[in-house]
Design a protein around this motif. Structure first.
Motif, PDB file in Angstrom:
ATOM      1  N   LEU A   1      29.506 -28.645 -17.219  1.00 42.28           N
ATOM      2  CA  LEU A   1      30.531 -29.689 -17.228  1.00 42.28           C
ATOM      3  C   LEU A   1      30.048 -30.833 -18.110  1.00 42.28           C
ATOM      4  CD1 LEU A   1      31.363 -29.710 -13.403  1.00 42.28           C
ATOM      5  CD2 LEU A   1      32.464 -28.391 -15.212  1.00 42.28           C
ATOM      6  N   ILE A   2      30.841 -31.169 -19.141  1.00 42.91           N
ATOM      7  CA  ILE A   2      30.442 -32.186 -20.108  1.00 42.91           C
ATOM      8  C   ILE A   2      31.531 -33.261 -20.152  1.00 42.91           C
ATOM      9  CG2 ILE A   2      29.861 -32.639 -22.515  1.00 42.91           C
ATOM     10  CD1 ILE A   2      29.106 -29.674 -22.753  1.00 42.91           C
ATOM     11  N   PRO A   3      31.180 -34.502 -19.786  1.00 48.42           N
ATOM     12  CA  PRO A   3      32.185 -35.575 -19.871  1.00 48.42           C
ATOM     13  C   PRO A   3      32.758 -35.677 -21.274  1.00 48.42           C
ATOM     14  CG  PRO A   3      30.219 -36.332 -18.700  1.00 48.42           C
ATOM     15  CD  PRO A   3      29.880 -34.991 -19.283  1.00 48.42           C
ATOM     16  N   ALA A   4      34.098 -35.792 -21.346  1.00 55.14           N
ATOM     17  CA  ALA A   4      34.769 -35.792 -22.653  1.00 55.14           C
ATOM     18  C   ALA A   4      35.591 -37.051 -22.887  1.00 55.14           C
ATOM     19  CB  ALA A   4      35.669 -34.557 -22.775  1.00 55.14           C
ATOM     20  N   GLY A   5      35.445 -38.082 -22.039  1.00 56.15           N
ATOM     21  CA  GLY A   5      36.199 -39.317 -22.214  1.00 56.15           C
ATOM     22  C   GLY A   5      37.618 -39.197 -21.697  1.00 56.15           C
ATOM     23  N   ASN A   6      38.290 -40.338 -21.573  1.00 53.70           N
ATOM     24  CA  ASN A   6      39.680 -40.374 -21.103  1.00 53.70           C
ATOM     25  C   ASN A   6      39.845 -39.637 -19.777  1.00 53.70           C
ATOM     26  OD1 ASN A   6      40.625 -41.830 -23.354  1.00 53.70           O
ATOM     27  ND2 ASN A   6      40.744 -39.927 -24.559  1.00 53.70           N
ATOM     28  N   GLU A   7      38.866 -39.841 -18.865  1.00 53.33           N
ATOM     29  CA  GLU A   7      38.935 -39.225 -17.540  1.00 53.33           C
ATOM     30  C   GLU A   7      39.047 -37.711 -17.614  1.00 53.33           C
ATOM     31  OE1 GLU A   7      38.550 -40.840 -14.623  1.00 53.33           O
ATOM     32  OE2 GLU A   7      38.114 -42.596 -15.845  1.00 53.33           O
ATOM     33  N   SER A   8      38.405 -37.110 -18.632  1.00 55.31           N
ATOM     34  CA  SER A   8      38.438 -35.657 -18.792  1.00 55.31           C
ATOM     35  C   SER A   8      37.020 -35.099 -18.836  1.00 55.31           C
ATOM     36  CB  SER A   8      39.172 -35.264 -20.085  1.00 55.31           C
ATOM     37  OG  SER A   8      40.520 -35.647 -20.038  1.00 55.31           O
ATOM     38  N   VAL A   9      36.905 -33.831 -18.500  1.00 54.11           N
ATOM     39  CA  VAL A   9      35.628 -33.132 -18.527  1.00 54.11           C
ATOM     40  C   VAL A   9      35.838 -31.793 -19.226  1.00 54.11           C
ATOM     41  CG1 VAL A   9      33.850 -32.003 -17.125  1.00 54.11           C
ATOM     42  CG2 VAL A   9      34.750 -34.228 -16.433  1.00 54.11           C
ATOM     43  N   LEU A  10      34.939 -31.472 -20.168  1.00 57.95           N
ATOM     44  CA  LEU A  10      34.980 -30.176 -20.828  1.00 57.95           C
ATOM     45  C   LEU A  10      34.245 -29.168 -19.950  1.00 57.95           C
ATOM     46  CD1 LEU A  10      35.620 -28.398 -23.315  1.00 57.95           C
ATOM     47  CD2 LEU A  10      33.387 -29.109 -24.243  1.00 57.95           C
ATOM     48  N   VAL A  11      34.911 -28.059 -19.619  1.00 56.70           N
ATOM     49  CA  VAL A  11      34.346 -27.018 -18.758  1.00 56.70           C
ATOM     50  C   VAL A  11      33.984 -25.814 -19.615  1.00 56.70           C
ATOM     51  CG1 VAL A  11      34.719 -25.528 -16.766  1.00 56.70           C
ATOM     52  CG2 VAL A  11      35.752 -27.804 -16.825  1.00 56.70           C
ATOM     53  N   LEU A  12      32.702 -25.437 -19.584  1.00 61.94           N
ATOM     54  CA  LEU A  12      32.235 -24.241 -20.286  1.00 61.94           C
ATOM     55  C   LEU A  12      31.944 -23.177 -19.243  1.00 61.94           C
ATOM     56  CD1 LEU A  12      29.748 -25.956 -22.789  1.00 61.94           C
ATOM     57  CD2 LEU A  12      32.153 -25.397 -23.139  1.00 61.94           C
TER      58      LEU A  12
END
Length: 648
Positions: free
Chosen positions: A58-69
């Motif tokens: 889980l990588i924080p992606a800004g704008n209250e979003s998280v990138l899920v790998l």
């Protein structure tokens, strides 16, 4: 969207969580006899699928979003709160149970929990959550993999001819009883020529008595082999370090085990200690099935002395080689639980992501096998007892009158409850099987706990290597009556011995080398890492190592404080021991000498201790760097009829 699957015949409960299930104690499945023709047959009834988040990044992606790998499939963005909920999906549960539990943990209202359930269903569709059925597909196998046959048994020993004879006779008697033929090798680290000659005589007489081949490797044999390795272009000082250690530092069990690994390179073999006896048994409790488990897979039953421990298990007549061959060398998906009583049940409740990923992909093998122990614990300290949980803790504390005796005596029965595949979090090499067809790492040649360090190094350099644990015990009866004291327990809490210090460095390596690579390359890379650390200027070495030690001690403090809170500082004598360890830890933290291994300190000054610590770490790093070449050279010499041991 359907979230159901068929229950397998005879497999019992397929979900990993006890929440909301009808399973019995310890995850055992409720069993109701049914007529095969009856439509209510449990094998024909669909049961809810269960899920777990496995291997997510889980990588924080800004704008209250998280990138899920995810483990499989495409990556994607999720709202931060959904990603936080997803990260809490630990353990296999139904989506409904996940949503209900997470909602309670995060204080959601009922309508929010309903929305969370829908979010989790979308996560399933995007492969962000792993269904249990995808992990256990096509398992158990129609036929168990044949694994590997053990053709040699080596014993590591030094200065204990009587104990060595007792040990080897017991193993040879077992092999004769079950019609097993193998080579027997004595690896002797005795310094005195007269004692080495006694061992040679012992090996010859055992060969005559049992009509079998017995080999011997003492100082002369090892030194000759080290010379032959050096003649291939390998560094002579490394061969000396690998097989003899350094500057008279004792014990040298690790160096002796390195002789075992090089002598038997390319084959599967068993290595036993000279203070074990091939008296085997079952622990007081055994459960069916196969378990994947991270961390310590064993339960403890405590005794006031070794005589009591010898009576604390059910003696069995069993082929000790076959116990190891049940899993050694097999792919982990080729292993099944031990019959009778549900060999097809798979328990995943305490498996790490790494174990589950390897099992699902069929990418792991059992590289090392281990049995439980009865008699002396073989542990460095009973300090570990203080942190036990569950039934083991209850047995330790059920009678206050015996608590202190248990803490002092070291006598116990310790074993897994079922056949288990693990990651090496617990390993002692007193009677261990090694799939030496693989490239296994070298043991640290000097001081104690070289087997624990080996178990830390192996999964770092070979991410497909796992440990197999059998629910059987073997007797451990070293000379003397080892006793613990309150002070020795506190000292063990504070000090960081050499093997434990190197272990902290090994655990820090994956962050520096996070990408996959062949085993030989990872072994060399770990070696370069340790060699670099060992070669730092003293101040730089301290600056690197102190945070590792402080972090480990802080974790120990946090664990002990958590135990006191969890159990309400009861019972009183146990709480006093925990408080004593906490006080000792807190007092030690400001000291710069915390970096100095107590097992190297002895009569050395702080500067001398630091210097030899760095030298040993650097030498072990060089040994790891050269180890793939050393093993290849040993195999070539073996093909020409040259090995470490010679026929007695």
């Amino acid at each position: 969207m359907a979230f159901f699957r068929k229950k397998k015949d005879g497999s019992g409960r397929q979900g990993g969580s006890d929440q909301g299930s009808d399973s019995g104690p310890r995850g055992e499945s409720a069993s109701v006899p049914a007529d095969p023709a009856d439509p209510a047959d449990p094998a024909l009834v669909e049961e809810p699928e269960t899920y777990r988040a496995v291997g997510l990044r889980l990588i924080p992606a800004g704008n209250e979003s998280v990138l899920v790998l995810p483990l499989a499939g495409s990556s994607g963005l999720l709202p931060t709160y959904t990603a936080e909920c997803l990260a809490r999906c630990q353990g296999f549960e139904t989506l409904e149970d996940h949503a209900s539990r997470i909602g309670r943990e995060m204080g959601f209202r009922a309508v929010e929990r309903d929305g969370l359930l829908e979010q989790l269903k979308l996560c399933v569709a995007r492969n962000f959550i792993t269904p249990r059925s995808s992990v256990v597909r096509d398992w158990p196998p129609a036929e168990s993999d044949s694994g590997t046959a053990i053709g040699s048994v080596g014993m590591v020993t030094a200065d204990r001819v009587g104990h060595a004879r007792r040990a080897f006779e017991s193993y040879m008697e077992n092999a004769r009883q079950f019609g097993r033929e193998c080579d027997w090798i004595v690896y002797d680290d005795s310094d005195t020529l007269s004692i080495r000659n006694e061992y040679r005589d012992m090996a010859k007489s055992l060969g005559r008595d049992f009509g079998t081949k017995v080999f011997y490797a003492g100082m002369e044999e090892k030194r000759a082999f080290a010379g032959e390795l050096a003649a291939t272009g390998l560094a002579p000082d490394l061969m000396e370090f690998a097989l003899f250690g350094l500057e008279g530092l004792r014990p040298t069990c690790g160096a002796n085990r390195n002789a075992f690994l090089l002598d038997l390179a390319g084959e599967s073999a068993l290595c036993v200690d000279d203070d074990t006896i091939c008296h085997m048994g079952r622990p007081p409790e055994i459960l069916p099935g196969l378990e994947l488990r991270s961390g310590d897979p064993t339960e403890f039953w405590f005794h006031a002395d070794r005589d009591s421990a010898r009576g604390g298990f059910e003696a069995i007549e069993a082929d000790f080689l076959a116990l190891h061959e049940a899993t050694l060398g097999k792919p982990i998906r080729g292993c099944v639980g031990e019959p009778p009583g549900g060999g097809s049940e798979l328990i995943l409740d305490q498996a790490s992501d790494h174990l589950i990923k390897a099992f699902a992909a069929g990418s792991g093998r059992i590289a090392v096998t281990s049995l439980g122990v009865a008699g002396d614990s073989g542990m460095g300290s009973t300090r570990y007892y203080l942190s036990l949980a569950g039934d083991s803790r209850n047995r330790l504390l059920e009678d206050p009158e015996f608590y202190r005796a248990f803490m002092e005596s070291r006598a116990l029965v310790r074993s897994p409850l079922r056949r288990t595949i693990g990651d090496g979090s617990w390993f002692m090499a007193y009677a261990a099987g090694f799939d030496n067809r693989l490239l296994l790492p070298p043991f640290f040649p000097v001081k104690r706990n070289s087997d624990g360090l080996f178990a830390a190094v192996l999964p770092v350099v070979d991410q497909a290597a796992f440990f197999g644990y059998e629910p059987s015990v073997i007797e451990h009866d070293p000379p003397g009556d080892r006793k613990e004291t309150v002070q020795s327990i506190r000292n063990a809490t504070v000090g960081t011995n050499l093997a434990d210090l190197v272990m902290l460095m090994v655990h820090s390596f994956p962050a520096a080398f996070p990408f996959p690579a062949p085993v030989a390359e990872r072994t060399r890379a770990l070696g370069r890492y340790l060699r670099t650390i060992g070669g730092l200027e003293p101040r730089g070495f301290e600056d690197f190592v102190f945070p590792l030690i402080w972090r480990a001690k802080a974790d120990a403090i946090s664990q002990l404080e958590g135990l006191l809170r969890e159990y309400g500082e009861e019972p009183e004598e146990w709480a006093a021991d925990v408080q004593g360890c906490l006080s000792a830890l807190n007092e030690s933290l400001p000291s710069r000498e915390l970096i100095l291994p107590p097992d190297l300190r002895q009569d050395r000054t702080a500067e001398e201790t630091l210097a030899i610590t760095q030298r040993l770490i650097g030498l072990y790093g060089r040994l790891l760097e050269s180890w793939p070449d050393i093993v290849d050279a040993a195999k070539c010499l073996k093909a020409k009829g040259r090995r470490v041991a010679t026929r007695a």
